[in-house]
Design a protein around this motif. Structure first.
Motif, PDB file in Angstrom:
ATOM      1  N   GLN A  51       0.781  -1.128   0.017  1.00 35.81           N
ATOM      2  CA  GLN A  51       0.003   0.046  -0.048  1.00 35.81           C
ATOM      3  C   GLN A  51       1.023   1.323   0.218  1.00 35.81           C
ATOM      4  O   GLN A  51       1.964   1.406   0.857  1.00 35.81           O
ATOM      5  CB  GLN A  51      -0.880   0.011   1.121  1.00 35.81           C
ATOM      6  CG  GLN A  51      -2.000  -1.019   1.054  1.00 35.81           C
ATOM      7  CD  GLN A  51      -3.189  -0.937   2.099  1.00 35.81           C
ATOM      8  OE1 GLN A  51      -2.670  -0.666   3.313  1.00 35.81           O
ATOM      9  NE2 GLN A  51      -4.457  -0.933   1.829  1.00 35.81           N
ATOM     10  N   LEU A  90      -3.007  -8.242  11.227  1.00 32.21           N
ATOM     11  CA  LEU A  90      -1.994  -7.914  10.113  1.00 32.21           C
ATOM     12  C   LEU A  90      -0.513  -7.949  10.673  1.00 32.21           C
ATOM     13  O   LEU A  90      -0.280  -7.516  11.487  1.00 32.21           O
ATOM     14  CB  LEU A  90      -2.423  -6.371   9.726  1.00 32.21           C
ATOM     15  CG  LEU A  90      -3.810  -6.222   8.967  1.00 32.21           C
ATOM     16  CD1 LEU A  90      -3.991  -4.787   8.581  1.00 32.21           C
ATOM     17  CD2 LEU A  90      -3.797  -7.088   7.599  1.00 32.21           C
ATOM     18  N   PHE A 115      -0.408 -11.298   3.155  1.00 34.95           N
ATOM     19  CA  PHE A 115      -1.574 -11.349   2.418  1.00 34.95           C
ATOM     20  C   PHE A 115      -2.594 -12.341   3.284  1.00 34.95           C
ATOM     21  O   PHE A 115      -1.916 -13.657   3.515  1.00 34.95           O
ATOM     22  CB  PHE A 115      -1.449 -11.822   1.140  1.00 34.95           C
ATOM     23  CG  PHE A 115      -2.505 -11.609   0.029  1.00 34.95           C
ATOM     24  CD1 PHE A 115      -2.664 -10.309  -0.594  1.00 34.95           C
ATOM     25  CD2 PHE A 115      -3.717 -12.382  -0.003  1.00 34.95           C
ATOM     26  CE1 PHE A 115      -3.790 -10.117  -1.391  1.00 34.95           C
ATOM     27  CE2 PHE A 115      -4.804 -12.069  -0.634  1.00 34.95           C
ATOM     28  CZ  PHE A 115      -5.064 -10.979  -1.343  1.00 34.95           C
TER      29      PHE A 115
END
Ligand code: ADP
Ligand code: GN1
Ligand code: MG
Length: 361
Positions: A51, A90, A115
């Motif tokens: 990101q 995460l 992921f």
């Protein structure tokens, strides 16, 4: 595919012991640039989530990443040993220099997450079971972060849920009318003005500050492909001190209507009571033991307030010329505002019943 960014070059700056294979734009978020990156690790394809942080919106990416590193480490320590623990939080991949992000020569800040496989997000809710799971996961997220050690997290966007300031921003955008669009949104502007009285209610209620997510959109929780469980809360940019009701309000906003936030057929936009009930039951299953009576009392109201607030923000951005939220068509922000205000009306019609339900749980 021709991408906006050279993701392959970015990947070289992270501790990923593998060969880059491909990158593609990913997800439907309104803020950051997200890419799914495929690499090959010892012959096996492995995915990562890259990101680029929107630094126009998040002015201090390093402080934001410090928040995320602290929050994810705290969560990971708490759930250590649980089944599938590596999919329940995460995990940041450090940059080569050990920092939780990489700053490129253009000034962009990049981060990489493991992921989460075999799970996905949904832009619109499909069942009461999903609503229950999402609320349970967000409630658990708040619960696990209740004892995050000091110091206080950085405010990544100051006054993010300060509804009176959001209202004042709308008033300013109406009088500036920078894009000459106010004439296209007359009834929405009137709707907003009529509701000013609700904007200060939570701030006046003297509720406890806690660590909250602040962007608990239904598509910010990943649901397990097999079990349907709310397995991982994502999109942690706005995790900071706040009111739990901001999170509950955004769950009600995004998880009770059967259609997406930008639906044009407003007859489809409605607060489905069974979804609200499932949300409340899911949320109580993880949050009941820390909620105060005052927080509990305002749960239904928070749905109305946060839906109104995001509607105000879409309308403000429409009037300002679409400078904040990503848009994909003309009038996109106005369409989004309309669904929000329609949902506010639907909540108003059912608010008494919603309050009664909460008293019985
Ligand atoms: P935005 O702030 O732009 O909404 P998000 O962090 O929500 O960005 O990410 C966008 C989408 O990418 C999510 O809705 C989700 O589908 C997907 N996603 C984000 N993080 C992960 C992850 N670690 N693993 C798999 N998918 C992810
Ligand atoms: C943005 O990042 P995303 O798409 O999950 C926004 C939220 C809004 C939401 C409306 C940092 O969330 O506040 O509620 O769009 N995030 C930020 O869909 O402004
Ligand atoms: Mg998101």
């Amino acid at each position: 595919m021709n991408l906006k960014h050279d993701v392959r070059a970015v990947a070289r700056h992270f501790q990923i012991p593998a060969d880059f294979v491909s990158a593609e734009p990913y997800g439907s978020g309104h803020i950051n640039d997200t890419y799914c990156v495929m690499v090959e690790q010892g012959g096996t394809p492995v995915r990562y989530l890259f990101q680029r942080i929107n630094h126009t919106i998040f002015k201090h990416p390093a402080g934001l990443m410090e928040n995320i590193a602290r929050v994810t480490a705290h969560l990971a320590a708490k759930i250590h040993g649980e089944t599938d623990s590596f999919r329940r939080v995460l995990t940041l991949i450090p940059a080569r220099d050990g920092r939780p992000f990489y700053r490129d020569e253009l000034g962009n800040h990049w981060r990489v997450y493991v992921f989460i496989e075999k799970a996905r997000t949904f832009d619109a809710v499909e069942s009461t079971a999903q609503a229950f799971q999402a609320a349970q996961a967000f409630g658990m997220f708040q619960k696990l972060l209740a004892d995050l050690p000091a110091p206080r997290l950085h405010d990544t966007i100051p006054d993010f849920h300060h509804t009176p300031k959001r209202f004042a921003a709308l008033e300013k955008a109406v009088s500036a009318d920078a894009s000459n669009r106010a004439k296209l949104a007359k009834s929405e502007i009137e709707f907003a003005l009529r509701h000013q009285a609700i904007t200060g209610v939570l701030l006046a209620a003297n509720l406890p500050e806690r660590v909250t997510h602040n962007d608990t959109k239904f598509n910010n929780v990943m649901l397990d492909d097999v079990t349907g469980e709310g397995i991982c809360v994502i999109d942690l940019d706005t995790v900071m001190p706040g009111l739990v009701l901001y999170d509950v309000g955004d769950m009600v906003r995004t998880t009770t209507s059967p259609v997406k936030e930008d639906e044009r057929d407003l007859s489809k936009v409605t607060m489905q009571f069974p979804m609200f009930e499932a949300l409340m039951r899911g949320y109580f299953s993880s949050a009941a033991d820390f909620l105060t009576p005052a927080e509990k009392k305002f749960l239904p109201f928070s749905g109305k307030l946060i839906t109104f607030e995001i509607g105000l923000r879409f309308l403000t951005d429409f009037l300002a010329g679409d400078t904040y939220f990503k848009v994909h068509r003309d009038g996109h922000n106005l369409d989004r505002c309309r669904t929000q205000f329609k949902l506010v009306e639907s909540i108003e019609q059912q608010e008494e019943k919603m309050n009664q339900l909460v008293e019985t749980i």
